[in-house]
Write a protein that holds these residues in place. Structure first.
Motif, PDB file in Angstrom:
ATOM      1  N   ASP A  89       0.864  -1.178   0.000  1.00 16.17           N
ATOM      2  CA  ASP A  89       0.000   0.000   0.000  1.00 16.17           C
ATOM      3  C   ASP A  89       0.905   1.233   0.000  1.00 16.17           C
ATOM      4  OD1 ASP A  89      -1.934   1.944   0.263  1.00 16.17           O
ATOM      5  OD2 ASP A  89      -3.053   0.849   1.792  1.00 16.17           O
ATOM      6  N   PRO A  90       0.989   1.934  -1.132  1.00 11.22           N
ATOM      7  CA  PRO A  90       1.915   3.056  -1.240  1.00 11.22           C
ATOM      8  C   PRO A  90       1.371   4.397  -0.765  1.00 11.22           C
ATOM      9  CG  PRO A  90       0.888   2.667  -3.346  1.00 11.22           C
ATOM     10  CD  PRO A  90       0.359   1.620  -2.403  1.00 11.22           C
ATOM     11  N   ASP A  91       0.137   4.427  -0.272  1.00 11.95           N
ATOM     12  CA  ASP A  91      -0.494   5.727  -0.075  1.00 11.95           C
ATOM     13  C   ASP A  91      -1.437   5.736   1.122  1.00 11.95           C
ATOM     14  OD1 ASP A  91      -1.056   8.363  -0.698  1.00 11.95           O
ATOM     15  OD2 ASP A  91      -2.649   7.841  -2.098  1.00 11.95           O
ATOM     16  N   VAL A  92      -0.904   5.464   2.316  1.00 15.26           N
ATOM     17  CA  VAL A  92      -1.731   5.483   3.527  1.00 15.26           C
ATOM     18  C   VAL A  92      -1.584   6.855   4.186  1.00 15.26           C
ATOM     19  CG1 VAL A  92      -2.139   4.423   5.776  1.00 15.26           C
ATOM     20  CG2 VAL A  92      -1.340   3.019   3.860  1.00 15.26           C
ATOM     21  N   PRO A  93      -2.641   7.688   4.164  1.00 17.49           N
ATOM     22  CA  PRO A  93      -2.539   9.004   4.800  1.00 17.49           C
ATOM     23  C   PRO A  93      -2.509   8.861   6.329  1.00 17.49           C
ATOM     24  CG  PRO A  93      -4.671   8.729   3.687  1.00 17.49           C
ATOM     25  CD  PRO A  93      -3.906   7.480   3.501  1.00 17.49           C
ATOM     26  N   VAL A  94      -1.566   9.575   6.980  1.00 18.30           N
ATOM     27  CA  VAL A  94      -1.454   9.471   8.436  1.00 18.30           C
ATOM     28  C   VAL A  94      -1.433  10.819   9.157  1.00 18.30           C
ATOM     29  CG1 VAL A  94      -0.380   7.201   8.478  1.00 18.30           C
ATOM     30  CG2 VAL A  94       1.058   9.210   8.301  1.00 18.30           C
ATOM     31  N   ALA A  95      -1.219  11.918   8.440  1.00 24.11           N
ATOM     32  CA  ALA A  95      -1.232  13.240   9.089  1.00 24.11           C
ATOM     33  C   ALA A  95      -1.922  14.237   8.160  1.00 24.11           C
ATOM     34  CB  ALA A  95       0.187  13.702   9.403  1.00 24.11           C
ATOM     35  N   TYR A  96      -2.713  15.110   8.766  1.00 25.17           N
ATOM     36  CA  TYR A  96      -3.531  16.048   8.004  1.00 25.17           C
ATOM     37  C   TYR A  96      -3.423  17.433   8.614  1.00 25.17           C
ATOM     38  CZ  TYR A  96      -5.908  11.571   7.213  1.00 25.17           C
ATOM     39  OH  TYR A  96      -6.190  10.251   6.929  1.00 25.17           O
ATOM     40  N   THR A  97      -3.723  18.434   7.777  1.00 25.24           N
ATOM     41  CA  THR A  97      -3.919  19.792   8.290  1.00 25.24           C
ATOM     42  C   THR A  97      -5.204  20.326   7.676  1.00 25.24           C
ATOM     43  OG1 THR A  97      -2.635  20.799   6.495  1.00 25.24           O
ATOM     44  CG2 THR A  97      -1.456  20.305   8.534  1.00 25.24           C
TER      45      THR A  97
ATOM     46  N   VAL B  93      -8.943  19.850   3.602  1.00 24.63           N
ATOM     47  CA  VAL B  93      -7.975  19.045   4.346  1.00 24.63           C
ATOM     48  C   VAL B  93      -6.816  18.694   3.427  1.00 24.63           C
ATOM     49  CG1 VAL B  93      -7.620  16.863   5.553  1.00 24.63           C
ATOM     50  CG2 VAL B  93      -9.770  18.101   5.832  1.00 24.63           C
ATOM     51  N   THR B  94      -5.597  18.856   3.949  1.00 26.73           N
ATOM     52  CA  THR B  94      -4.397  18.511   3.194  1.00 26.73           C
ATOM     53  C   THR B  94      -3.662  17.411   3.933  1.00 26.73           C
ATOM     54  OG1 THR B  94      -4.194  20.792   2.438  1.00 26.73           O
ATOM     55  CG2 THR B  94      -2.231  19.408   2.253  1.00 26.73           C
ATOM     56  N   VAL B  95      -3.285  16.370   3.200  1.00 28.20           N
ATOM     57  CA  VAL B  95      -2.503  15.276   3.792  1.00 28.20           C
ATOM     58  C   VAL B  95      -1.047  15.721   3.828  1.00 28.20           C
ATOM     59  CG1 VAL B  95      -1.774  12.878   3.552  1.00 28.20           C
ATOM     60  CG2 VAL B  95      -4.097  13.533   2.932  1.00 28.20           C
ATOM     61  N   THR B  96      -0.452  15.708   5.022  1.00 27.27           N
ATOM     62  CA  THR B  96       0.930  16.160   5.178  1.00 27.27           C
ATOM     63  C   THR B  96       1.915  15.015   5.345  1.00 27.27           C
ATOM     64  OG1 THR B  96       0.613  16.398   7.563  1.00 27.27           O
ATOM     65  CG2 THR B  96       0.228  18.354   6.185  1.00 27.27           C
ATOM     66  N   LYS B  97       1.435  13.828   5.633  1.00 27.64           N
ATOM     67  CA  LYS B  97       2.319  12.679   5.757  1.00 27.64           C
ATOM     68  C   LYS B  97       1.577  11.428   5.323  1.00 27.64           C
ATOM     69  CE  LYS B  97       5.545  12.490   8.751  1.00 27.64           C
ATOM     70  NZ  LYS B  97       6.355  12.421   9.965  1.00 27.64           N
TER      71      LYS B  97
ATOM     72  N   VAL C 189       6.097  -3.766   7.287  1.00 23.46           N
ATOM     73  CA  VAL C 189       7.071  -2.703   7.520  1.00 23.46           C
ATOM     74  C   VAL C 189       6.554  -1.446   6.831  1.00 23.46           C
ATOM     75  CG1 VAL C 189       9.082  -4.184   7.859  1.00 23.46           C
ATOM     76  CG2 VAL C 189       8.443  -3.501   5.545  1.00 23.46           C
ATOM     77  N   GLU C 190       6.986  -0.299   7.356  1.00 28.12           N
ATOM     78  CA  GLU C 190       6.478   0.982   6.850  1.00 28.12           C
ATOM     79  C   GLU C 190       7.615   1.962   6.616  1.00 28.12           C
ATOM     80  OE1 GLU C 190       4.076   2.167  10.191  1.00 28.12           O
ATOM     81  OE2 GLU C 190       2.331   1.089   9.420  1.00 28.12           O
ATOM     82  N   GLY C 191       7.370   2.871   5.700  1.00 32.32           N
ATOM     83  CA  GLY C 191       8.235   4.016   5.484  1.00 32.32           C
ATOM     84  C   GLY C 191       7.341   5.218   5.265  1.00 32.32           C
ATOM     85  N   ASP C 192       7.631   6.325   5.925  1.00 29.37           N
ATOM     86  CA  ASP C 192       6.758   7.494   5.770  1.00 29.37           C
ATOM     87  C   ASP C 192       7.389   8.523   4.831  1.00 29.37           C
ATOM     88  OD1 ASP C 192       8.755   8.470   7.387  1.00 29.37           O
ATOM     89  OD2 ASP C 192       7.439   9.307   8.898  1.00 29.37           O
ATOM     90  N   TYR C 193       6.544   9.381   4.298  1.00 29.27           N
ATOM     91  CA  TYR C 193       7.020  10.459   3.427  1.00 29.27           C
ATOM     92  C   TYR C 193       6.065  11.626   3.465  1.00 29.27           C
ATOM     93  CZ  TYR C 193       3.793   8.768  -0.278  1.00 29.27           C
ATOM     94  OH  TYR C 193       2.698   8.377  -0.999  1.00 29.27           O
ATOM     95  N   GLU C 194       6.614  12.796   3.167  1.00 25.60           N
ATOM     96  CA  GLU C 194       5.824  14.018   3.082  1.00 25.60           C
ATOM     97  C   GLU C 194       5.597  14.332   1.606  1.00 25.60           C
ATOM     98  OE1 GLU C 194       7.348  17.285   5.431  1.00 25.60           O
ATOM     99  OE2 GLU C 194       8.248  15.853   6.832  1.00 25.60           O
ATOM    100  N   PRO C 195       4.344  14.241   1.142  1.00 26.38           N
ATOM    101  CA  PRO C 195       4.056  14.516  -0.268  1.00 26.38           C
ATOM    102  C   PRO C 195       4.577  15.897  -0.673  1.00 26.38           C
ATOM    103  CG  PRO C 195       2.115  13.652   0.837  1.00 26.38           C
ATOM    104  CD  PRO C 195       3.140  13.924   1.905  1.00 26.38           C
ATOM    105  N   GLY C 196       5.186  15.951  -1.837  1.00 25.23           N
ATOM    106  CA  GLY C 196       5.737  17.209  -2.320  1.00 25.23           C
ATOM    107  C   GLY C 196       7.180  17.432  -1.919  1.00 25.23           C
ATOM    108  N   ARG C 197       7.633  16.790  -0.843  1.00 20.87           N
ATOM    109  CA  ARG C 197       9.020  16.924  -0.390  1.00 20.87           C
ATOM    110  C   ARG C 197       9.805  15.637  -0.614  1.00 20.87           C
ATOM    111  NH1 ARG C 197       9.679  19.218   5.334  1.00 20.87           N
ATOM    112  NH2 ARG C 197      11.797  19.211   4.568  1.00 20.87           N
ATOM    113  N   GLU C 198       9.106  14.512  -0.538  1.00 22.72           N
ATOM    114  CA  GLU C 198       9.747  13.212  -0.724  1.00 22.72           C
ATOM    115  C   GLU C 198       8.858  12.384  -1.640  1.00 22.72           C
ATOM    116  OE1 GLU C 198      11.823  11.956   3.300  1.00 22.72           O
ATOM    117  OE2 GLU C 198       9.719  12.479   3.603  1.00 22.72           O
ATOM    118  N   THR C 199       9.399  11.276  -2.098  1.00 20.76           N
ATOM    119  CA  THR C 199       8.640  10.434  -3.009  1.00 20.76           C
ATOM    120  C   THR C 199       8.255   9.117  -2.344  1.00 20.76           C
ATOM    121  OG1 THR C 199      10.578   9.300  -3.899  1.00 20.76           O
ATOM    122  CG2 THR C 199       9.917  11.374  -4.972  1.00 20.76           C
ATOM    123  N   GLU C 200       7.296   8.464  -2.953  1.00 19.22           N
ATOM    124  CA  GLU C 200       6.899   7.128  -2.532  1.00 19.22           C
ATOM    125  C   GLU C 200       8.091   6.177  -2.599  1.00 19.22           C
ATOM    126  OE1 GLU C 200       4.807   3.399  -4.628  1.00 19.22           O
ATOM    127  OE2 GLU C 200       3.974   5.343  -5.136  1.00 19.22           O
ATOM    128  N   ALA C 201       8.926   6.315  -3.624  1.00 21.88           N
ATOM    129  CA  ALA C 201      10.097   5.437  -3.779  1.00 21.88           C
ATOM    130  C   ALA C 201      11.057   5.588  -2.604  1.00 21.88           C
ATOM    131  CB  ALA C 201      10.805   5.731  -5.095  1.00 21.88           C
TER     132      ALA C 201
END
Length: 154
Positions: A75-83, A90-94, A121-133
């Motif tokens: 699952d490459p796109d699990v939203p976990v933080a919002y503003t 609502v904007t997903v920040t992580k 296992v998980e890896g987090d990222y901030e959309p716009g600053r980092e990539t899914e890869a």
């Protein structure tokens, strides 16, 4: 963080029996729609077992141990933080990348040396600053750490 630069010690075979010096990493069965995961997981596991445990790569027929497994979920796109913003927007920040695998290491007699089912296992990222890869790379790093730690605990 402690660095051991120039250390002359090597963990040959980790916690495996002393006769385990070579390993074959079979391609992981990929039950997800992400085709690149098979190669990425295999390459990560190979590098970790060789680099961290000192095992040499060998063919399946001649290896002292065989690593096999399956990738059951990606699952490459699990939203976990919002503003919240203006106009109730609502904007997903992580976001998280999650990978679930089953791994088994067996000796040449087929006896299980270590196994783990349904490991996520998980890896987090901030959309716009980092990539899914990049996040996937962090998740795979955690995967190989879990495998190496499990193997060394034997």
């Amino acid at each position: 963080m402690v660095a051991l630069a120039g250390c002359l010690y090597k963990f040959t075979g980790g916690g495996f029996p002393p006769e385990i010096r070579t390993v074959a990493i079979l391609p992981f069965d990929n039950l997800t729609p992400e085709p690149t995961l098979t190669q990425e997981v295999s390459d990560s596991v190979r590098a970790a077992l060789q680099g961290r445990l000192g095992l040499r790569q060998a063919g399946e027929a001649s290896a002292d141990a065989v690593v096999r497994g399956s990738i059951s979920r990606y699952d490459p796109d699990v939203p976990v933080a919002y503003t919240g913003g203006e106009n109730s927007q609502v904007t997903v920040t992580k976001r998280l990348v999650q990978v679930t695998v089953t791994v088994e290491i067996v000796n040449k007699d087929g006896k299980s040396l270590w196994q783990r089912s349904g490991m996520t296992v998980e890896g987090d990222y901030e959309p716009g600053r980092e990539t899914e890869a990049q996040a996937r790379g962090r998740a795979l790093s955690k995967l190989v750490t879990n495998i190496v730690d499990g193997a060394q605990s034997q």
